[in-house]
Design an enzyme around this catalytic site. Structure first.
Site: not given
Ligand code: PAF
Length: 256
Positions: A31, A34
């Site tokens: 997501h 990250h």
């Protein structure tokens, strides 16, 4: 972007890699949180390696492991789009040729907070991160502050074992309603997703710790802990089947 699945391919890649290597270990289901780590790594290193490995030894519940989201095709596309040099995709046999007979353990902080509620969790995290560090040999490794306890333990491990790696902490990334980004958010039901931002709202509300605990219970959270550690207020709570964690800076004496 190179895809490396076995150790000899990774070692050959590492031997040829020029300059600094930034490393972002993940369990996939990527997501924006990250991607922020990946962007920080890209900004400061000549090469960036991301690992995607759902590490079985850090799960204390088989059902949590079985339901961990898998969005591999999308993950690989996102990493290629932002310009990651290589992605490491090992399997369980590759990572645990010893069947997890050898482990890295810390015996104070790892037994508190999340560790008190998830037996063996941080032993699994530290063991796999040590293995990944030894394989990738990064110059810098990037970890989110969302899992503050994990970050602190990894910083401690690097010091304790004299690893020549700079650990770079990155701030929590939130949805517009305040919910900390997590791969587990994908598993919240629509009703739970509406309640979930109250975790952050409660942490940051100007109330005592006792009030915060009560408020979360009233909202339907099953609280594991809400405690001050160093200069942070840490929380972990279950909403239905999904365990959420978060933390915010905490001034000594505030709202105690
Ligand atoms: O934070 C995570 O996603 C995991 O704990 C990590 C660091 C990739 C180890 O499996």
């Amino acid at each position: 972007m190179q895809r490396l699945t076995d150790i000899s391919a990774l070692q050959a890649w590492r031997q040829d890699a020029k300059g600094t290597v930034g490393f972002v270990p993940t369990m996939g289901a990527l997501h924006r949180g990250h991607l922020t780590l990946v962007e920080a790594a890209l900004a400061n290193n000549d090469q960036v390696v991301v690992s995607i490995f759902v590490n079985p030894t850090q799960f204390d519940q088989a059902s949590d492991l079985a339901h961990y989201p898998n969005t591999l095709a999308q993950d690989l596309q996102q990493l290629a789009d932002v310009g990651v040099t290589a992605v490491l995709l090992p399997n369980q046999e590759t990572m645990y040729p010893d069947d997890y007979r050898y482990q890295v353990a810390e015996n104070e902080l790892s037994r508190l907070y999340c560790g008190a509620h998830r037996a063996g969790h941080f032993d699994g995290v530290l063991s796999v991160v040590m293995k990944l560090f030894n394989l990738v040999q990064p110059t810098r490794a990037y970890f989110g502050e969302k899992d503050f306890q994990q970050l602190t333990l990894i910083q401690g491990m690097v010091q304790a074992f004299f690893l020549p790696i700079e650990i770079v902490p990155c701030p929590v990334v939130r949805e517009s309603d305040g919910l900390a980004m997590s791969s587990r958010n994908l598993r919240l039901s629509p009703i739970e997703r509406k309640i979930a931002p109250q975790l952050y709202a409660t942490l940051t509300a100007d109330t005592s710790l006792a009030d915060k605990r009560q408020r979360l219970a009233d909202l339907g959270f099953d609280l594991d802990y809400l405690e001050v550690y160093q200069d942070r207020l840490l929380v972990a709570a279950k909403l239905g089947e999904i365990r959420l964690i978060d933390n915010v800076p905490f001034l000594a004496g505030a709202g105690a």
